[in-house]
Scaffold this active site. Structure first.
Site, PDB file in Angstrom:
ATOM      1  N   ASP A  93      60.823 -72.692   4.370  1.00 22.29           N
ATOM      2  CA  ASP A  93      60.403 -74.125   4.129  1.00 22.29           C
ATOM      3  C   ASP A  93      60.788 -74.499   2.998  1.00 22.29           C
ATOM      4  O   ASP A  93      61.621 -73.615   2.176  1.00 22.29           O
ATOM      5  CB  ASP A  93      59.004 -74.594   4.464  1.00 22.29           C
ATOM      6  CG  ASP A  93      58.035 -74.105   3.525  1.00 22.29           C
ATOM      7  OD1 ASP A  93      58.392 -73.403   2.313  1.00 22.29           O
ATOM      8  OD2 ASP A  93      57.012 -73.803   3.994  1.00 22.29           O
ATOM      9  N   ARG A 110      22.707 -42.126 -16.870  1.00 26.00           N
ATOM     10  CA  ARG A 110      22.012 -40.825 -16.371  1.00 26.00           C
ATOM     11  C   ARG A 110      21.956 -39.884 -17.846  1.00 26.00           C
ATOM     12  O   ARG A 110      22.197 -38.655 -17.683  1.00 26.00           O
ATOM     13  CB  ARG A 110      22.696 -39.753 -15.385  1.00 26.00           C
ATOM     14  CG  ARG A 110      21.367 -39.147 -14.612  1.00 26.00           C
ATOM     15  CD  ARG A 110      21.882 -37.846 -13.672  1.00 26.00           C
ATOM     16  NE  ARG A 110      20.819 -37.394 -12.904  1.00 26.00           N
ATOM     17  CZ  ARG A 110      20.602 -36.301 -12.511  1.00 26.00           C
ATOM     18  NH1 ARG A 110      21.758 -35.436 -12.554  1.00 26.00           N
ATOM     19  NH2 ARG A 110      19.665 -35.824 -11.972  1.00 26.00           N
ATOM     20  N   ASN A 119      27.565 -37.010 -11.730  1.00 20.73           N
ATOM     21  CA  ASN A 119      26.736 -37.950 -11.520  1.00 20.73           C
ATOM     22  C   ASN A 119      26.733 -39.238 -12.420  1.00 20.73           C
ATOM     23  O   ASN A 119      25.770 -40.027 -12.720  1.00 20.73           O
ATOM     24  CB  ASN A 119      25.387 -37.426 -11.922  1.00 20.73           C
ATOM     25  CG  ASN A 119      25.032 -36.717 -10.683  1.00 20.73           C
ATOM     26  OD1 ASN A 119      24.899 -37.018  -9.453  1.00 20.73           O
ATOM     27  ND2 ASN A 119      24.341 -35.356 -10.678  1.00 20.73           N
ATOM     28  N   TRP A 141      24.206 -46.112  -4.230  1.00 21.63           N
ATOM     29  CA  TRP A 141      23.325 -44.799  -4.487  1.00 21.63           C
ATOM     30  C   TRP A 141      22.554 -44.916  -3.446  1.00 21.63           C
ATOM     31  O   TRP A 141      21.581 -45.799  -3.233  1.00 21.63           O
ATOM     32  CB  TRP A 141      23.014 -44.524  -5.720  1.00 21.63           C
ATOM     33  CG  TRP A 141      22.101 -43.191  -5.834  1.00 21.63           C
ATOM     34  CD1 TRP A 141      22.508 -41.950  -5.753  1.00 21.63           C
ATOM     35  CD2 TRP A 141      20.797 -43.063  -5.865  1.00 21.63           C
ATOM     36  NE1 TRP A 141      21.585 -41.086  -5.743  1.00 21.63           N
ATOM     37  CE2 TRP A 141      20.517 -41.648  -5.783  1.00 21.63           C
ATOM     38  CE3 TRP A 141      19.648 -43.936  -5.956  1.00 21.63           C
ATOM     39  CZ2 TRP A 141      18.978 -41.377  -5.801  1.00 21.63           C
ATOM     40  CZ3 TRP A 141      18.386 -43.563  -5.764  1.00 21.63           C
ATOM     41  CH2 TRP A 141      18.034 -41.945  -5.953  1.00 21.63           C
ATOM     42  N   ASP A 179      22.047 -38.420  -1.275  1.00 20.59           N
ATOM     43  CA  ASP A 179      20.835 -37.961  -1.923  1.00 20.59           C
ATOM     44  C   ASP A 179      19.752 -38.448  -0.945  1.00 20.59           C
ATOM     45  O   ASP A 179      18.768 -38.259  -1.102  1.00 20.59           O
ATOM     46  CB  ASP A 179      20.641 -38.493  -3.381  1.00 20.59           C
ATOM     47  CG  ASP A 179      21.370 -37.595  -4.336  1.00 20.59           C
ATOM     48  OD1 ASP A 179      21.777 -36.650  -3.931  1.00 20.59           O
ATOM     49  OD2 ASP A 179      21.430 -37.981  -5.553  1.00 20.59           O
ATOM     50  N   TRP A 195      29.839 -28.842  -6.704  1.00 17.50           N
ATOM     51  CA  TRP A 195      30.378 -29.592  -7.779  1.00 17.50           C
ATOM     52  C   TRP A 195      30.031 -30.959  -7.792  1.00 17.50           C
ATOM     53  O   TRP A 195      30.293 -31.847  -6.958  1.00 17.50           O
ATOM     54  CB  TRP A 195      31.803 -29.363  -7.468  1.00 17.50           C
ATOM     55  CG  TRP A 195      32.781 -29.965  -8.518  1.00 17.50           C
ATOM     56  CD1 TRP A 195      32.678 -31.298  -8.993  1.00 17.50           C
ATOM     57  CD2 TRP A 195      34.001 -29.238  -9.298  1.00 17.50           C
ATOM     58  NE1 TRP A 195      33.668 -31.275 -10.062  1.00 17.50           N
ATOM     59  CE2 TRP A 195      34.740 -30.332 -10.098  1.00 17.50           C
ATOM     60  CE3 TRP A 195      34.505 -27.902  -9.237  1.00 17.50           C
ATOM     61  CZ2 TRP A 195      35.744 -30.130 -11.016  1.00 17.50           C
ATOM     62  CZ3 TRP A 195      35.673 -27.880 -10.135  1.00 17.50           C
ATOM     63  CH2 TRP A 195      36.378 -28.677 -10.887  1.00 17.50           C
ATOM     64  N   ASP A 196      29.234 -31.388  -8.761  1.00 23.12           N
ATOM     65  CA  ASP A 196      28.652 -32.766  -8.801  1.00 23.12           C
ATOM     66  C   ASP A 196      29.332 -33.539  -9.795  1.00 23.12           C
ATOM     67  O   ASP A 196      30.033 -32.921 -10.742  1.00 23.12           O
ATOM     68  CB  ASP A 196      27.058 -32.540  -9.164  1.00 23.12           C
ATOM     69  CG  ASP A 196      26.134 -33.555  -8.705  1.00 23.12           C
ATOM     70  OD1 ASP A 196      26.637 -34.733  -8.337  1.00 23.12           O
ATOM     71  OD2 ASP A 196      25.137 -33.396  -8.180  1.00 23.12           O
ATOM     72  N   ASP A 247      20.425 -25.001  -7.752  1.00 21.43           N
ATOM     73  CA  ASP A 247      20.966 -26.488  -8.202  1.00 21.43           C
ATOM     74  C   ASP A 247      20.801 -26.551  -9.829  1.00 21.43           C
ATOM     75  O   ASP A 247      20.545 -25.669 -10.341  1.00 21.43           O
ATOM     76  CB  ASP A 247      20.308 -27.503  -7.276  1.00 21.43           C
ATOM     77  CG  ASP A 247      21.060 -28.834  -7.047  1.00 21.43           C
ATOM     78  OD1 ASP A 247      21.173 -29.799  -7.835  1.00 21.43           O
ATOM     79  OD2 ASP A 247      21.817 -29.130  -6.237  1.00 21.43           O
ATOM     80  N   ASP A 248      20.878 -27.903 -10.043  1.00 23.42           N
ATOM     81  CA  ASP A 248      20.957 -28.187 -11.487  1.00 23.42           C
ATOM     82  C   ASP A 248      19.604 -27.413 -12.339  1.00 23.42           C
ATOM     83  O   ASP A 248      18.630 -27.536 -11.826  1.00 23.42           O
ATOM     84  CB  ASP A 248      20.619 -29.782 -11.452  1.00 23.42           C
ATOM     85  CG  ASP A 248      20.878 -30.266 -12.798  1.00 23.42           C
ATOM     86  OD1 ASP A 248      21.246 -29.559 -13.869  1.00 23.42           O
ATOM     87  OD2 ASP A 248      20.888 -31.591 -12.998  1.00 23.42           O
TER      88      ASP A 248
HETATM   89  C1  GLA Z   1      23.039 -35.324  -8.105  1.00 25.52           C
HETATM   90  C2  GLA Z   1      23.069 -34.537  -6.756  1.00 25.52           C
HETATM   91  C3  GLA Z   1      21.687 -33.890  -6.065  1.00 25.52           C
HETATM   92  C4  GLA Z   1      21.352 -33.043  -7.011  1.00 25.52           C
HETATM   93  C5  GLA Z   1      21.383 -33.549  -8.711  1.00 25.52           C
HETATM   94  C6  GLA Z   1      21.049 -32.700  -9.789  1.00 25.52           C
HETATM   95  O1  GLA Z   1      21.854 -36.253  -7.779  1.00 25.52           O
HETATM   96  O2  GLA Z   1      23.420 -35.732  -5.583  1.00 25.52           O
HETATM   97  O3  GLA Z   1      21.936 -33.309  -5.007  1.00 25.52           O
HETATM   98  O4  GLA Z   1      22.335 -31.903  -7.346  1.00 25.52           O
HETATM   99  O5  GLA Z   1      22.367 -34.274  -8.941  1.00 25.52           O
HETATM  100  O6  GLA Z   1      20.901 -33.294 -10.951  1.00 25.52           O
END
Ligand code: GLA
Length: 732
Positions: free
Chosen positions: A56, A448, A485, A204, A553, A482-483, A371-372
């Protein structure tokens, strides 16, 4: 041959078993898009689909000054494969280059093409892969002489998967520096807006929630500017034709193989024609390309299905299971694990973990994941990220001794890492404060209680890799979680010059891929599971390195339903980390049934189980082994979507040969009507299916048309959160 070029009409057609994709080299060597949809046999009429070449009075026209009779056309109306910014098409563009003259006008034209078997790897990036015979690739060379940049458009056709993978490689073939301001992976112009846009939003604890809304004039988009994919949007979208649904009608899925800032945008122009774009988010992106340098975009995968969303999902599942997830664990049987997080959080020592292992062994569990909380001074989440040395004082022994004791109980051992992070309270930060991501002259935000490590820097990756190597080589580690966060803010690298800061986000992602590549190559026997505060980085880029990703989570089995249903739109259920936890919302049967729509595992203190719960778990473990193949290789049919029905959610897994069917229903809230027939789908109408529990036999035709009587008895009243699992078998 799935890829054909007709020199007379200058039309390319790319066929899968179910779809045709067509484009044409048009006047002035513009590459225009013709068609993407169900497979069509015709060749000649494809060129006739280029009907929009007019204008146009306000549309800039393609100039052809030396030929006044030439039928001019406007790019503003033209469906294109790789539209540039500012050269006549005012819709959202796929590419924008700031050239030597400093303007942003970008105009790529066709130069040449070649077709070859298989699929090339993409430098530094995860991508789908194929051997010769499994796929065919078309590479189209485009050039923009004013900027000196070339673009190589790659189209790989996975004919038997109904899928295509697309990406772009840029090369600066000129003699001046240029800046890529926008470098998307995919543009798809469609002729009509009668589609719904489906995507997955979240946060989350509520990832991957499906939303469906009609396309409308203007722009709709999902994106990330978080440095990582993020919980808020998954890099996936689908267009569903009006009238289409879960098992019927046209669905077109787009999935981006990328783990950083992304954009998927649908813009409907004033004529009602949608343009779908996908790639790296142009916000905060600028890439300096020096003469001779190149830049590779991530890959966008498209799937076309005439069998609705379900057909699209199953095509993605097959493609990603066999052409994306790679390495030893792609097809090896995965261990049934128990994770210490919800069982103990930071409150554990070696002895407690060995007690977990002992109890878990009796239940039939095969791996314990610590875990952690095992490293540095990590007594809580305020400290020690970056200090990846084993806290033997806390464990009460060395890691080698702990793993040996767990192995002695008959379980293998896995360990948690968060390699991309650094706590302000850590020895690593005290030694290298500039390794934390932060823009010059600004205060870095904590999230965090942590900062993000500058993964764009090789010396940072080297340091973390060496720390990881020392621990992994020192003990018999079989698995890594392997996280990741937090997301990135104050994005910049102390190692990049000011004109290159726009590269930071992408360089970060390339750095993460590099580190994952090094870890998985150095320790190929280790099973890697990704995680990002649950499903904050659940994307195909991560799936390339890790065959499973922690989905959320949130381990509430009812809330998990919509999370897992949403993720299953694009991702195989065998990739979805799912555990039975101590969450009290439902009984163990339902928790098990929901986790069975995933990797299956446990996340609770096994010492605290009642005798009845222990028996239930043993039965679940037996089911896990029994249905392992069906869950890994079977076809998923989502029957009732929990985001669309407040009462029930149900799904079905059907083996490839249609002799095994696992039907699961969870009652989220008691329905008002107790009388229900449920029709199954995806069976062989001719086969006779036997309900394993009752011995009753039905034809596939009966189950798919008349259905099962699943009426509930008003008394004793069924409870919210109850489940029903039925297994049918048929003769091959
Ligand atoms: C995150 C992960 C959890 C756990 C925490 C540990 O939130 O999703 O599954 O591993 O970290 O700090």
């Amino acid at each position: 041959m799935p890829i054909l070029f007709d020199p007379a009409s200058r039309v390319f057609r790319l066929d899968t078993d179910v779809s045709t994709y067509a484009m044409m080299i048009y006047e002035e060597n513009y590459l225009v898009h013709l068609y993407y949809g169900a497979k069509v046999p015709d060749a000649a009429p494809l060129a006739k689909l280029m009907t929009r070449g007019w204008f146009d009075s306000f549309s800039p026209r393609n100039p052809k000054m030396d030929d006044p009779d030439h039928v001019q056309f406007s790019l503003d109306f033209t469906p294109q494969e790789f539209p540039g910014f500012g050269a006549g098409d005012s819709r959202a563009s796929a590419v924008e280059v700031c050239g030597p003259a400093g303007d942003f006008v970008t105009d790529f034209r066709y130069q040449s093409h070649r077709v070859f078997p298989g699929k090339p790897a993409l430098e530094g990036l995860p991508a789908t892969f194929a051997q010769e015979g499994e796929a065919e690739t078309l590479e189209i060379e485009m050039a923009d002489p004013a900027t000196g940049v070339k673009a190589f458009l790659l189209y790989t056709v996975f004919a038997h998967n109904g899928a295509m993978a697309r990406s772009v490689r840029f090369e600066n073939a000129g003699s001046n520096a240029v800046d890529l301001e926008r470098a998307l992976s995919l543009c798809l112009d469609l002729p009509a807006m009668d589609y719904d846009l489906i995507h997955l939003y979240g946060r989350w604890n509520k990832e991957n929630t499906k939303v469906r809304q009609p396309l409308r004039h203007g722009s709709q988009s999902i994106s990330s500017r978080r440095g990582m994919t993020g919980h808020n949007h998954n890099p996936f979208a689908a267009l569903l034709r009006h009238g289409a649904g879960e098992e019927q009608g046209e669905a077109l899925g787009v999935s981006l193989v990328y783990s950083g800032n992304f954009l998927i945008e649908a813009e409907v122009d004033t004529w009602g024609c949608p343009r779908l774009l996908a790639g790296i988010n142009p916000d905060g992106f600028r890439w300096r390309l020096m003469p001779g340098e190149s830049f590779q975009t991530p890959e966008a995968v498209t799937v076309f299905s005439a069998n609705g969303l379900g057909g699209m999902s199953r095509a993605f599942h097959r493609l990603y299971s066999s052409h994306l997830i790679h390495g030893e664990w792609a097809h090896k049987k995965r261990p049934l694990l128990i994770n210490s997080w919800e069982a103990a959080f930071f409150d554990f020592d070696g002895q407690k973990l060995v007690e977990f292992a002992k109890e878990a062994k009796e239940l039939g569990i095969e791996m314990l994941v610590m875990d952690d909380g095992w490293f540095g001074q990590r007594s809580d989440d305020h400290r020690a990220l970056g200090d990846w040395w084993v806290n033997e004082e806390k464990l009460g022994c060395s890691l080698k001794e702990l793993v040996a004791q767990v192995n002695q109980q008959g379980l293998s051992f896995g360990i948690w890492y968060e390699p991309e992070m650094i706590s302000p309270d850590s020895d690593l930060y005290r030694a290298h404060p500039d390794w934390a991501v932060c823009a010059q002259g600004r205060q870095g935000s904590v999230s965090r209680h942590q900062y993000v490590l500058d993964m764009s820097r090789k010396e940072v990756r080297d340091n973390i890799f060496e720390q990881m190597r020392a621990v992994i080589e020192g003990a018999n580690i079989a698995y890594i979680k392997w996280d990741c966060n937090r997301n990135i803010s104050e994005a910049a690298s102390a190692a990049l010059s000011p004109e290159r800061q726009g590269e930071f986000f992408h360089r970060y992602v390339l750095g993460v891929y590099d580190l994952m590549d090094r870890v998985t190559k150095a320790f190929p026997h280790i099973l890697l599971e990704n995680c990002s505060g649950g499903g904050g980085r659940f994307d195909p880029g991560m799936l390339y390195y890790s065959p499973q990703i922690w989905t959320s989570d949130n381990t509430d089995p009812v809330e998990r339903l919509s999370i897992q249903f949403g993720a299953s739109l694009c991702y195989p259920i065998a990739s979805m980390g799912a555990h039975v936890s101590a969450n009290p919302r439902t009984g163990f049967e339902t928790k098990g049934a929901v986790a069975m729509m995933g990797t299956f595992g446990y996340e609770l203190d096994p010492r605290k189980l009642t005798p009845e719960e222990r028996e239930t778990i043993k039965a679940q473990v037996a089911d896990y082994h029994k249905y392992y193949g069906l869950i890994r290789q079977g076809d998923l049919y989502r029957l009732t979507d929990p985001t669309e029905n407040a009462h029930f959610c149900d799904w079905e897994l059907v083996s490839q040969d249609k002799t095994q069917v696992l039907y699961t229903r969870v009652m989220m809230r008691r329905p008002e009507c107790f009388f229900q027939h449920k029709r199954l789908v995806g069976l062989d109408p001719e086969k006779l299916y036997t309900n394993e529990e009752t011995g009753e036999t039905y034809s596939g035709a009966f189950l798919m048309n008349a259905g099962l009587d699943l009426s509930l008895r008003p008394w004793p009243a069924p409870k919210d959160g109850d489940c029903l699992v039925l297994h049918f078998t048929a003769q091959a």
